[in-house]
Scaffold this active site. Structure first.
Site, PDB file in Angstrom:
ATOM      1  N   CYS A 130      -0.822 -71.721 -50.445  1.00  0.00           N
ATOM      2  CA  CYS A 130      -0.426 -73.488 -49.205  1.00  0.00           C
ATOM      3  C   CYS A 130      -0.707 -74.424 -50.470  1.00  0.00           C
ATOM      4  O   CYS A 130       0.485 -75.306 -50.683  1.00  0.00           O
ATOM      5  CB  CYS A 130      -0.482 -72.655 -48.366  1.00  0.00           C
ATOM      6  SG  CYS A 130      -2.651 -73.194 -48.261  1.00  0.00           S
ATOM      7  N   HIS A 246      -0.577 -79.472 -44.357  1.00  0.00           N
ATOM      8  CA  HIS A 246      -1.351 -80.113 -45.181  1.00  0.00           C
ATOM      9  C   HIS A 246      -1.142 -81.405 -46.114  1.00  0.00           C
ATOM     10  O   HIS A 246       0.577 -81.593 -46.182  1.00  0.00           O
ATOM     11  CB  HIS A 246      -1.944 -79.179 -46.489  1.00  0.00           C
ATOM     12  CG  HIS A 246      -2.679 -78.125 -46.329  1.00  0.00           C
ATOM     13  ND1 HIS A 246      -3.198 -77.919 -45.111  1.00  0.00           N
ATOM     14  CD2 HIS A 246      -2.574 -76.457 -46.843  1.00  0.00           C
ATOM     15  CE1 HIS A 246      -3.733 -76.417 -45.014  1.00  0.00           C
ATOM     16  NE2 HIS A 246      -3.322 -76.070 -46.269  1.00  0.00           N
TER      17      HIS A 246
HETATM   18  O1  25A Z   1      -8.684 -63.228 -48.494  1.00  0.00           O
HETATM   19  P1  25A Z   1      -7.699 -64.688 -48.453  1.00  0.00           P
HETATM   20  O2  25A Z   1      -6.682 -63.859 -49.709  1.00  0.00           O
HETATM   21  O3  25A Z   1      -8.460 -65.965 -48.841  1.00  0.00           O
HETATM   22  O4  25A Z   1      -7.398 -64.317 -47.259  1.00  0.00           O
HETATM   23  C1  25A Z   1      -8.272 -64.672 -45.809  1.00  0.00           C
HETATM   24  C2  25A Z   1      -7.922 -65.055 -45.085  1.00  0.00           C
HETATM   25  O5  25A Z   1      -6.949 -66.610 -45.094  1.00  0.00           O
HETATM   26  C3  25A Z   1      -5.954 -66.521 -44.048  1.00  0.00           C
HETATM   27  C4  25A Z   1      -5.440 -65.104 -43.267  1.00  0.00           C
HETATM   28  O6  25A Z   1      -5.933 -65.174 -42.156  1.00  0.00           O
HETATM   29  C5  25A Z   1      -6.778 -64.618 -44.157  1.00  0.00           C
HETATM   30  O7  25A Z   1      -7.189 -62.905 -43.701  1.00  0.00           O
HETATM   31  N1  25A Z   1      -4.816 -66.510 -45.174  1.00  0.00           N
HETATM   32  C6  25A Z   1      -4.067 -66.143 -46.603  1.00  0.00           C
HETATM   33  N2  25A Z   1      -3.412 -66.753 -46.606  1.00  0.00           N
HETATM   34  C7  25A Z   1      -2.975 -67.934 -46.110  1.00  0.00           C
HETATM   35  C8  25A Z   1      -1.948 -68.153 -46.257  1.00  0.00           C
HETATM   36  N3  25A Z   1      -0.803 -68.933 -47.635  1.00  0.00           N
HETATM   37  C9  25A Z   1      -4.094 -67.996 -44.842  1.00  0.00           C
HETATM   38  N4  25A Z   1      -3.922 -68.910 -43.831  1.00  0.00           N
HETATM   39  C10 25A Z   1      -2.876 -69.491 -44.153  1.00  0.00           C
HETATM   40  N5  25A Z   1      -2.035 -69.878 -45.303  1.00  0.00           N
HETATM   41  P2  25A Z   1      -5.431 -65.739 -40.633  1.00  0.00           P
HETATM   42  O8  25A Z   1      -5.664 -65.828 -40.457  1.00  0.00           O
HETATM   43  O9  25A Z   1      -4.053 -65.659 -40.566  1.00  0.00           O
HETATM   44  O10 25A Z   1      -4.824 -63.357 -40.434  1.00  0.00           O
HETATM   45  C11 25A Z   1      -5.774 -63.052 -40.019  1.00  0.00           C
HETATM   46  C12 25A Z   1      -5.073 -61.422 -39.978  1.00  0.00           C
HETATM   47  O11 25A Z   1      -5.529 -60.592 -41.071  1.00  0.00           O
HETATM   48  C13 25A Z   1      -5.932 -59.031 -40.259  1.00  0.00           C
HETATM   49  N6  25A Z   1      -6.453 -58.453 -40.153  1.00  0.00           N
HETATM   50  C14 25A Z   1      -8.270 -58.734 -40.968  1.00  0.00           C
HETATM   51  N7  25A Z   1      -8.737 -57.646 -40.916  1.00  0.00           N
HETATM   52  C15 25A Z   1      -7.865 -56.402 -41.367  1.00  0.00           C
HETATM   53  C16 25A Z   1      -6.471 -57.357 -40.404  1.00  0.00           C
HETATM   54  N8  25A Z   1      -5.251 -55.920 -40.244  1.00  0.00           N
HETATM   55  C17 25A Z   1      -5.402 -54.542 -40.975  1.00  0.00           C
HETATM   56  N9  25A Z   1      -6.797 -54.233 -41.389  1.00  0.00           N
HETATM   57  C18 25A Z   1      -7.853 -55.198 -41.182  1.00  0.00           C
HETATM   58  N10 25A Z   1      -9.058 -54.975 -41.414  1.00  0.00           N
HETATM   59  C19 25A Z   1      -5.909 -60.077 -38.888  1.00  0.00           C
HETATM   60  O12 25A Z   1      -6.138 -59.220 -37.158  1.00  0.00           O
HETATM   61  C20 25A Z   1      -5.154 -60.950 -38.628  1.00  0.00           C
HETATM   62  O13 25A Z   1      -3.724 -60.621 -38.009  1.00  0.00           O
HETATM   63  P3  25A Z   1      -7.180 -58.875 -36.629  1.00  0.00           P
HETATM   64  O14 25A Z   1      -6.394 -58.552 -35.975  1.00  0.00           O
HETATM   65  O15 25A Z   1      -7.923 -58.627 -37.128  1.00  0.00           O
HETATM   66  O16 25A Z   1      -7.907 -60.343 -35.711  1.00  0.00           O
HETATM   67  C21 25A Z   1      -6.389 -60.239 -34.786  1.00  0.00           C
HETATM   68  C22 25A Z   1      -7.716 -61.285 -33.664  1.00  0.00           C
HETATM   69  O17 25A Z   1      -8.621 -61.070 -33.618  1.00  0.00           O
HETATM   70  C23 25A Z   1      -9.640 -62.354 -33.620  1.00  0.00           C
HETATM   71  N11 25A Z   1     -10.407 -61.905 -34.617  1.00  0.00           N
HETATM   72  C24 25A Z   1      -9.986 -62.199 -35.717  1.00  0.00           C
HETATM   73  N12 25A Z   1     -11.487 -62.213 -36.588  1.00  0.00           N
HETATM   74  C25 25A Z   1     -12.886 -61.554 -35.618  1.00  0.00           C
HETATM   75  C26 25A Z   1     -12.160 -61.494 -34.348  1.00  0.00           C
HETATM   76  N13 25A Z   1     -12.594 -61.213 -33.598  1.00  0.00           N
HETATM   77  C27 25A Z   1     -13.622 -61.292 -33.608  1.00  0.00           C
HETATM   78  N14 25A Z   1     -14.850 -61.134 -34.497  1.00  0.00           N
HETATM   79  C28 25A Z   1     -13.983 -61.535 -36.057  1.00  0.00           C
HETATM   80  N15 25A Z   1     -14.197 -60.936 -37.119  1.00  0.00           N
HETATM   81  C29 25A Z   1      -9.312 -63.058 -34.130  1.00  0.00           C
HETATM   82  O18 25A Z   1      -8.724 -64.124 -32.449  1.00  0.00           O
HETATM   83  C30 25A Z   1      -7.465 -63.056 -34.520  1.00  0.00           C
HETATM   84  O19 25A Z   1      -6.233 -63.180 -33.866  1.00  0.00           O
HETATM   85  O1  L14 Z   2      -5.197 -68.824 -51.140  1.00  0.00           O
HETATM   86  O2  L14 Z   2      -8.264 -72.244 -46.236  1.00  0.00           O
HETATM   87  O3  L14 Z   2      -3.895 -68.561 -49.836  1.00  0.00           O
HETATM   88  O4  L14 Z   2      -6.530 -74.009 -45.545  1.00  0.00           O
HETATM   89  C1  L14 Z   2      -4.619 -70.473 -47.692  1.00  0.00           C
HETATM   90  C2  L14 Z   2      -5.051 -71.008 -46.807  1.00  0.00           C
HETATM   91  C3  L14 Z   2      -7.138 -69.450 -49.579  1.00  0.00           C
HETATM   92  C4  L14 Z   2      -7.725 -70.794 -47.928  1.00  0.00           C
HETATM   93  C5  L14 Z   2      -4.484 -69.029 -49.491  1.00  0.00           C
HETATM   94  C6  L14 Z   2      -7.601 -72.534 -46.577  1.00  0.00           C
HETATM   95  C7  L14 Z   2      -5.943 -69.549 -48.499  1.00  0.00           C
HETATM   96  C8  L14 Z   2      -6.830 -72.210 -47.787  1.00  0.00           C
END
Ligand code: 25A
Ligand code: L14
Length: 336
Positions: A130, A246
């Site tokens: 982002c 941001h």
């Molecule tokens: O690895 P990276 O590339 O660094 O990315 C890591 C994280 O960064 C976010 C995104 O989080 C990602 O998980 N992200 C990535 N790119 C981004 C960007 N450009 C970015 N953020 C901003 N800008 P996120 O919160 O946006 O999305 C997470 C989603 O992933 C689903 N998910 C997780 N594990 C999964 C999965 N889907 C399929 N299979 C899996 N094994 C997750 O769904 C969410 O949609 P979910 O079902 O796990 O969670 C839904 C609700 O559950 C709660 N929750 C989340 N984690 C926990 C939890 N509750 C209890 N314990 C937890 N550990 C939350 O309330 C959530 O709404």
């Molecule tokens: O690489 O935590 O797209 O603000 C974007 C969200 C990394 C972390 C990515 C954050 C993520 C970032």
């Protein structure tokens, strides 16, 4: 009947996934069927799309049968495992995680900057980080005119980058501090309410030389997107108590002289950019202005006389929209 597409959203319940659903609907993307996928924890939850209630299903190896476009935002490990499966099933994946961004065979695309890379895909297109997206949208016109040599950037990043639970943590921690109650943190390594934390992401952030993963992404992704491996990039990324959008202080040194007026002019006609630059009337981009908007806002455009050809900019954009969901859907629009 116009042609419609079967679209999957992986991570549909997350901060970014929910925006993807909204952006597909708002931009009237020609969706025939939409498949909402998340972890088993979220299976059965409902989301609204175009007036319909759609149930979320648990992601699995068979989730992609018939899917033509798959938008991924469920973390890198999920993308590494499931993008290849989706691509093998015939889908084109637009992946919002860092999993494939630096893979030389995978295009890393910001449609305003390098749309020509989209057609080189082999089933996966990466959506950049982002902070990098909004910076390159603002810098592309300057690079075209004057040739960028070096960038020094400091970011002020919203908590929504860390997901929906991080937004909840900022809100409840702020109430706890104001109410003088104790608070047990779950997401951030330090208090984020009323603070600024120079560490992104929360876990395994540092590379052993003192840089964070987020800072390295800004260095490497900027060079790849601008197709300019020689540009020097120095980044410092800071988390601030903002929910959405941001902000970035961007300082550039160019090969050729570009006046502030010429830079402002070029940015005014640049795609995806909105110039807000009237400091005498206290007008400059703010996170509160950019939140929930599509544009990359640029202001505080001025010459930096500490080097022969220097410019300073203040760049603000919604990290969940242009930084993630909107950019991904724009890539999908180019695909169809
Ligand atoms: O690895 P990276 O590339 O660094 O990315 C890591 C994280 O960064 C976010 C995104 O989080 C990602 O998980 N992200 C990535 N790119 C981004 C960007 N450009 C970015 N953020 C901003 N800008 P996120 O919160 O946006 O999305 C997470 C989603 O992933 C689903 N998910 C997780 N594990 C999964 C999965 N889907 C399929 N299979 C899996 N094994 C997750 O769904 C969410 O949609 P979910 O079902 O796990 O969670 C839904 C609700 O559950 C709660 N929750 C989340 N984690 C926990 C939890 N509750 C209890 N314990 C937890 N550990 C939350 O309330 C959530 O709404
Ligand atoms: O690489 O935590 O797209 O603000 C974007 C969200 C990394 C972390 C990515 C954050 C993520 C970032």
């Amino acid at each position: 009947m116009p042609r419609t597409f079967t679209v999957a959203v992986v991570g549909a319940t997350g901060a970014v996934g929910q925006e993807m659903i909204r952006v597909l609907e708002q931009r009237r993307f020609p969706v025939g069927e939409i498949r909402l996928l998340a972890s088993p924890r979220s299976a059965g939850r409902k989301a609204r799309f175009a007036g319909r209630e759609i149930a979320v299903s648990a992601l699995g190896p068979d989730s992609f049968r018939g899917v033509e476009i798959a938008l991924f935002s469920a973390g890198s490990s999920i993308s590494k495992e499931f993008c290849p499966l989706a691509a093998a099933a015939g889908a084109v994946c637009v992946d919002n995680t860092s999993a494939f961004r630096m893979d030389p065979a995978v295009p890393l695309v910001v449609p305003e900057v390098n749309p020509h890379r989209i057609r080189e895909h082999q089933g996966i297109i990466a959506n950049p980080n982002c902070s990098t997206i909004q910076m390159v949208v603002a810098l592309k016109p300057i690079h075209d005119l004057a040739g960028i040599k070096r960038i020094v950037v400091t970011t002020f990043q919203a908590v929504s980058g860390a997901g929906a639970r991080a937004m909840a943590e900022l809100e409840s921690e702020t109430s706890a501090v104001l109410g003088r109650k104790t608070f047990l943190r779950d997401i951030f390594p330090h208090q984020i309410a009323f603070n600024a934390i120079p560490q992104i992401p929360q876990k395994d952030a540092f590379d052993g030389q003192g840089n964070t993963v987020e800072e390295l992404k800004m260095v490497n992704e900027t060079r790849k997107i601008l197709e300019a491996p020689g540009i020097g990039v120095s980044a410092t990324c800071v988390r601030v108590p903002v929910l959405r959008a941001h902000s970035e202080s961007v300082n550039v040194e160019t090969e050729r002289k570009l006046t502030a007026a010429a830079a402002r002019e070029a940015l005014r006609s640049a795609q995806g950019v909105a110039v807000v630059d009237d400091p005498d009337h206290q007008l400059y981009p703010l996170a509160t202005l950019a939140a929930c908007k599509d544009a990359v806002y640029v202001g505080r455009i001025r010459e930096d006389h500490s080097v022969p050809n220097g410019l300073c900019l203040w760049v603000v954009a919604d990290n969940l929209l242009k930084g993630a969901a909107l950019n991904a859907v724009q890539i999908a629009e180019h695909l169809i």
